[in-house]
Write a protein that holds these residues in place. Structure first.
Motif, mmCIF file in Angstrom:
data_model
loop_
_atom_site.group_PDB
_atom_site.id
_atom_site.type_symbol
_atom_site.label_atom_id
_atom_site.label_comp_id
_atom_site.label_asym_id
_atom_site.label_seq_id
_atom_site.Cartn_x
_atom_site.Cartn_y
_atom_site.Cartn_z
ATOM 1 N N LEU A 146 0.820 -1.216 0.000
ATOM 2 C CA LEU A 146 0.000 0.000 0.000
ATOM 3 C C LEU A 146 0.851 1.262 0.000
ATOM 4 C CD1 LEU A 146 -2.618 -1.353 2.518
ATOM 5 C CD2 LEU A 146 -3.152 -0.598 0.185
ATOM 6 N N ASN A 156 -14.124 4.065 -2.797
ATOM 7 C CA ASN A 156 -13.761 3.977 -1.373
ATOM 8 C C ASN A 156 -12.932 2.739 -1.079
ATOM 9 O OD1 ASN A 156 -15.965 2.256 -1.761
ATOM 10 N ND2 ASN A 156 -16.769 2.593 0.291
ATOM 11 N N GLU A 157 -13.190 1.642 -1.798
ATOM 12 C CA GLU A 157 -12.327 0.469 -1.669
ATOM 13 C C GLU A 157 -12.471 -0.387 -2.902
ATOM 14 O OE1 GLU A 157 -13.823 -1.020 2.124
ATOM 15 O OE2 GLU A 157 -15.035 -2.470 1.055
ATOM 16 N N GLY A 187 -8.647 -2.447 0.637
ATOM 17 C CA GLY A 187 -7.959 -1.819 1.757
ATOM 18 C C GLY A 187 -8.678 -0.588 2.253
ATOM 19 N N GLY A 188 -9.205 0.186 1.323
ATOM 20 C CA GLY A 188 -9.917 1.398 1.730
ATOM 21 C C GLY A 188 -9.026 2.475 2.315
ATOM 22 N N VAL A 189 -7.729 2.399 2.069
ATOM 23 C CA VAL A 189 -6.811 3.365 2.674
ATOM 24 C C VAL A 189 -6.103 4.257 1.661
ATOM 25 C CG1 VAL A 189 -6.355 2.108 4.810
ATOM 26 C CG2 VAL A 189 -5.015 1.563 2.774
ATOM 27 N N ALA A 194 -6.823 8.224 1.363
ATOM 28 C CA ALA A 194 -6.311 9.023 2.488
ATOM 29 C C ALA A 194 -4.778 9.059 2.480
ATOM 30 C CB ALA A 194 -6.822 8.471 3.821
ATOM 31 N N MET A 195 -4.143 7.954 2.091
ATOM 32 C CA MET A 195 -2.666 7.951 2.021
ATOM 33 C C MET A 195 -2.191 8.943 0.969
ATOM 34 S SD MET A 195 -1.692 3.902 2.188
ATOM 35 C CE MET A 195 -0.081 3.930 2.976
ATOM 36 N N ALA A 203 -3.793 11.536 -0.182
ATOM 37 C CA ALA A 203 -4.069 12.901 0.295
ATOM 38 C C ALA A 203 -2.963 13.352 1.248
ATOM 39 C CB ALA A 203 -5.426 12.967 0.984
ATOM 40 N N THR A 209 -13.577 11.656 2.046
ATOM 41 C CA THR A 209 -13.642 10.266 1.588
ATOM 42 C C THR A 209 -14.919 9.578 2.036
ATOM 43 O OG1 THR A 209 -12.018 10.132 3.366
ATOM 44 C CG2 THR A 209 -11.237 9.619 1.178
#
Ligand SMILES: Cc1cc2nc3c(=O)[nH]c(=O)nc-3n(C[C@H](O)[C@H](O)[C@H](O)COP(=O)(O)OP(=O)(O)OC[C@H]3O[C@@H](n4cnc5c(N)ncnc54)[C@H](O)[C@@H]3O)c2cc1C
Lengths: 326, 258
Positions: free
Chosen positions: B96, B119-120, B126-128, B131-132, B134, B143
């Motif tokens: 990721l 969103n995923e 993972g859904g992350v 935000a990572m 950003a 999000t």
């Protein structure tokens, strides 16, 4: 400066908008206690009040922070607090709930600290080199273990997946000062907390789940799913088709893009068993399916399958269960 | 307004998805591949804004093996103005962290006012990443949005959160991600498919976006073991002859499930 144990596991505990710890806290602290000394971080207004709850669930130490923009900005203030806590505690691993808020905080923190990030773990363990995350992927078809190349892994833990519970600890609180990172953040204009009126168990982590699909036919008729769930003390779930048809809110959705459940008992009513639905429930211990189509794929994974009309079978089942209770 | 939509090729979830037990990578040969449905919905958000705002440029960006180019082209056929594919041997099996750095690097290279992602994904889920990314770009993350309103200089929407919903606003440039509550994507029509052939399609390497996959400054997540679980098998199946409800009650009681 206070000393933290060398085997500290920093655990970010989620809070609800009305200021309580979420249910994921017990599992997170239980997982942490299995691999080190749990140090909890609570980022909330009046977090001191929650510290004793965290200690009761196994937090050896509790850090409480209230960053200035908390509640006004999305993700960033809590990520800043997590960064400050990690700096102070120097943990062997950071555990965060794989909730929507939790995983984004973990995401920002991992990207900022350039830590290895492992998401949606269903367990953690430790070997000579450090903390390992266990994952169940592709709808439970594979078990995968992951580790990081160096440093403390940041691990998000699937809600309801950890059964281990930690022993209660004496309360030890420390206030954490958080320097704002000044990272640009989205603004929270308002929060509309969903009122939980139901006395039913929560879907995530429930021991029993009764789910309804498109076969229920309407929002009114979906009440039959609720009735069976109440007789069994089960949580209520649904297929995406049932959510799309408006029978129930999105939070009920079980499957690949909904909630993943692993209950003792899963009853699928009027659900065909599309692979995306199965991805969220096929690790259930016992699966029961009622469907009028004998060829529905749900029967391929059902321990007990009934080919029949759910509107006749389910009322009879409810009556039979109630008769036994009486 | 320049909108970059993150899209991904994934194994078609209507078929069986396989991991290669030796490499631990998704076995692309074992299943059909498709453009991830949530990425298509993200593209739809951009395209429907572009429908009403002529000066909008919509770029689809995908980090994927070269062979995924045909899938990425579907985005052009649906109506995106151009496509960028980030292809590099060093990205095979990227975790990721590296994925986020590579995509953030590509976004800086391309330029953007708004980045829209799902969103995923249906495979990594993972859904992350939004935000990572950003965080790496130092822009807001708005999000997990159930609704999106793009205005001059800002983006607003309803965020599906853990305990209800929130109204959030981000100043542009920003990264947003959307949920499957947003509408299904349009189908590419014949005209779109023909036009796609003439649209710009750029391939970038990691070096071109200034990311070093081998750096030891970042800790990476690695897979250390992988095992396939035996598939579930069917148990008893009965056809209701008027007593199936009674029989199920008995089964549940016998197995201490009721
Ligand atoms: C990317 C992607 C992600 C997805 N994510 C999810 C997800 O997370 N969760 C999910 O559930 N789906 C998901 N889906 C959708 C999935 O493919 C199916 O469309 C969905 O699961 C079907 O729901 P269903 O079984 O309720 O409806 P249907 O497939 O329409 O099945 C209804 C069933 O009810 C039966 N039935 C009808 N009347 C009766 C009766 N009176 N008595 C008994 N049986 C009856 C029928 O025989 C039929 O088998 C996803 C799809 C995609 C492409």
């Amino acid at each position: 400066m206070t000393d933290y144990p060398a085997d500290s596991i920093l655990v970010l505990l989620d809070t609800t908008p009305s200021g309580a710890l979420t249910k994921s806290a017990a599992g997170l602290l239980g997982a942490a206690a299995g691999v080190g000394t749990p140090v909890a971080l609570i980022v909330a207004a009046g977090g001191e009040q929650l510290a004793s709850d965290a200690a009761a669930l196994g937090a050896a130490r509790v850090l409480v922070a209230e960053p200035t923009e908390l509640g006004a900005q999305l993700t960033v203030p809590v990520a800043d607090a997590l960064a400050a806590a990690a700096e102070l505690v120097r943990p062997d691993a950071v555990l965060v709930s794989n909730s929507i808020e939790g995983r984004e905080i973990a995401a920002r923190f991992a990207a900022r600290s350039r830590s290895g990030l492992a998401v949606d773990a269903v367990g953690v363990s430790r070997d000579a080199e450090g903390v390992i995350a266990h994952h169940s992927v592709y709808g439970g078809a594979y078990n995968v273990d992951s580790a990081v190349t160096w440093g403390a892994p940041v691990i998000t833990v699937r809600e309801g997946a950890i059964d281990a519970r930690a022993e209660a600890q004496p309360v030890s609180i420390e206030r954490l000062e958080v320097a704002a990172s000044a990272r640009r953040a989205a603004v929270i204009d308002s929060v509309d907390e969903a009122v939980v009126t139901s006395s039913r168990p929560e879907l995530r982590g429930a021991a029993k789940v009764v789910s309804g699909g498109r076969g229920l036919g309407s929002e009114e008729q979906f009440a039959l799913v609720d009735q069976l769930a109440d007789v069994l003390g089960a949580a209520v779930g649904a297929s995406r088709a049932a959510v799309d048809a408006g029978y129930v809110p999105q939070s009920y959705q079980v499957g690949q893009t909904g909630v993943s459940v692993s209950p003792q008992l899963y009853i699928a009513l009027g659900i065909s068993g599309a692979i995306q639905h199965r991805a969220g429930m096929q690790t259930a211990k016992t699966i029961v399916a009622i469907n009028k189509d004998a060829d529905a794929p749900i029967f391929e994974i059902a321990d007990f399958g009934i080919v029949g009309d759910l509107f006749t079978v389910v009322p009879q089942l409810i009556a039979a269960l109630e008769a036994r209770k009486a | 307004m320049k909108i970059v939509v993150l899209v991904k090729e994934v194994p078609d979830t209507y078929g069986d998805r396989k991991l290669n037990l030796e490499t631990g990578l998704a076995d692309r040969a074992a299943s059909d591949t498709v453009l991830d449905e949530i990425g298509e919905r993200a593209l739809e958000v951009a395209l429907s804004y572009a429908d009403g705002h002529a000066d909008t440029e919509v770029v689809v960006l995908s980090m994927s093996p070269e062979a995924a180019a045909a899938t990425v082209r579907k985005g052009l056929a649906m109506g995106a103005s151009s496509a960028v594919q980030l292809v590099d041997e060093a990205l095979v099996g990227a975790d990721l962290g590296l994925t986020a750095e590579a995509l953030a690097g590509a976004l800086q290279h391309i330029g953007y006012d708004l980045v829209i992602a799902g969103n995923e994904s249906t495979d990594g889920s993972g859904g992350v990443l939004p935000a990572m990314i950003a965080e790496l770009l130092d822009v807001p993350n708005a999000t997990s949005l159930n609704s999106v309103e793009i205005a001059e200089g800002e983006v607003r929407g309803e965020r599906a959160s853990d305990h209800g919903t929130m109204q959030v606003t981000a100043t542009l440039p920003a990264v947003i991600s959307i949920t499957e509550r947003l509408p299904d994507a349009r189908f590419p029509n014949f005209k779109g498919i023909m036009a796609a052939k003439k649209k710009p399609f750029e391939t970038l390497s990691l070096a071109e976006v200034g990311v070093d996959a081998e750096t030891t400054e970042a800790s990476r997540s690695i897979m250390i073991s992988l095992a396939e679980k035996p598939p579930r098998t069917a148990g008893t199946k009965i056809v209701d002859e008027g007593d199936a409800g009674e029989r199920l009650a008995e089964y549940l009681v016998q197995n201490r499930l009721a």
